[in-house]
Design an enzyme around this catalytic site. Structure first.
Site, short mmCIF file in Angstrom:
data_model
loop_
_atom_site.label_atom_id
_atom_site.label_comp_id
_atom_site.label_asym_id
_atom_site.label_seq_id
_atom_site.Cartn_x
_atom_site.Cartn_y
_atom_site.Cartn_z
N ASP A 7 -86.19 15.72 61.93
CA ASP A 7 -84.81 16.17 61.77
C ASP A 7 -83.97 15.11 62.50
OD1 ASP A 7 -82.50 17.65 61.31
OD2 ASP A 7 -82.78 18.89 63.09
N GLU A 67 -85.19 15.44 56.68
CA GLU A 67 -84.11 16.24 56.09
C GLU A 67 -83.01 15.32 55.58
OE1 GLU A 67 -82.66 20.43 57.25
OE2 GLU A 67 -81.46 19.02 58.43
N ASP A 139 -83.78 21.90 67.28
CA ASP A 139 -84.13 20.65 66.59
C ASP A 139 -85.61 20.58 66.25
OD1 ASP A 139 -81.48 19.47 66.59
OD2 ASP A 139 -81.74 19.24 68.75
#
Length: 167
Positions: A7, A67, A139
């Site tokens: 991420d 992502e 996260d």
């Protein structure tokens, strides 16, 4: 299959190493690379690339999942997020890893069953699916969810629901 999932962010990059397939998965490692505000942007990018290189060397993943950056608050944020993602892509490319990109909506849909799920719902489902003792911080939970999404994408019943592309 072993996946390194990321991420990306300039100061708090979530990472996860997950292993398994679309039926069963386990978390091998996860966390957040937190970089102090005193570090320059170029220093952050170097730290991200080096940290991911270390994770790749340690865990020898088969593929990487990241992502896709969809929504940003400003042009400056978009540039910064793009730079962080570039550091991730370079680390993967240096290791010869295939990189798959997933939209946030696809990740939420895959893990929670709703594309508009809240972060707390994603973290809850990540904990349940991976049978973790504690709920991971935001996260890291996002990175774990990205990794699960990549594993789930091999399921012919779910693959059609996911917005994904190789980068």
């Amino acid at each position: 299959m072993r996946i390194l999932a990321i991420d990306p962010a300039i100061r708090n990059t979530g990472y996860a190493v997950v292993e398994g397939d679309y039926r069963r998965a386990r978390a091998l490692d996860y966390g957040t690379l937190s970089i102090p505000r005193s570090v320059s942007q170029s220093g952050c990018l170097l730290a991200i690339k080096q940290h991911l290189g270390n994770l790749i060397d340690k865990w020898n993943p088969d593929e990487m999942a990241v992502e896709r950056i969809i929504y940003v608050q400003s042009h400056q944020t978009a540039i910064t997020m793009g730079a962080a993602k570039a550091a991730v892509v370079i680390a993967a490319a240096e290791a010869g890893l295939r990189i798959m990109e997933y939209s946030p909506k696809s990740v939420k849909l895959s893990v929670v069953g709703r594309g508009a799920a809240q972060k707390t719902q994603v973290a809850f489902m990540v904990r349940a699916l991976l049978e973790l003792r504690e709920t991971p911080e935001s996260d890291a939970a996002d990175a774990l969810a990205i990794g699960l999404t990549h594993l789930f994408s091999a399921d012919p019943l779910k693959a059609h629901m996911m917005e994904r592309k190789y980068i």
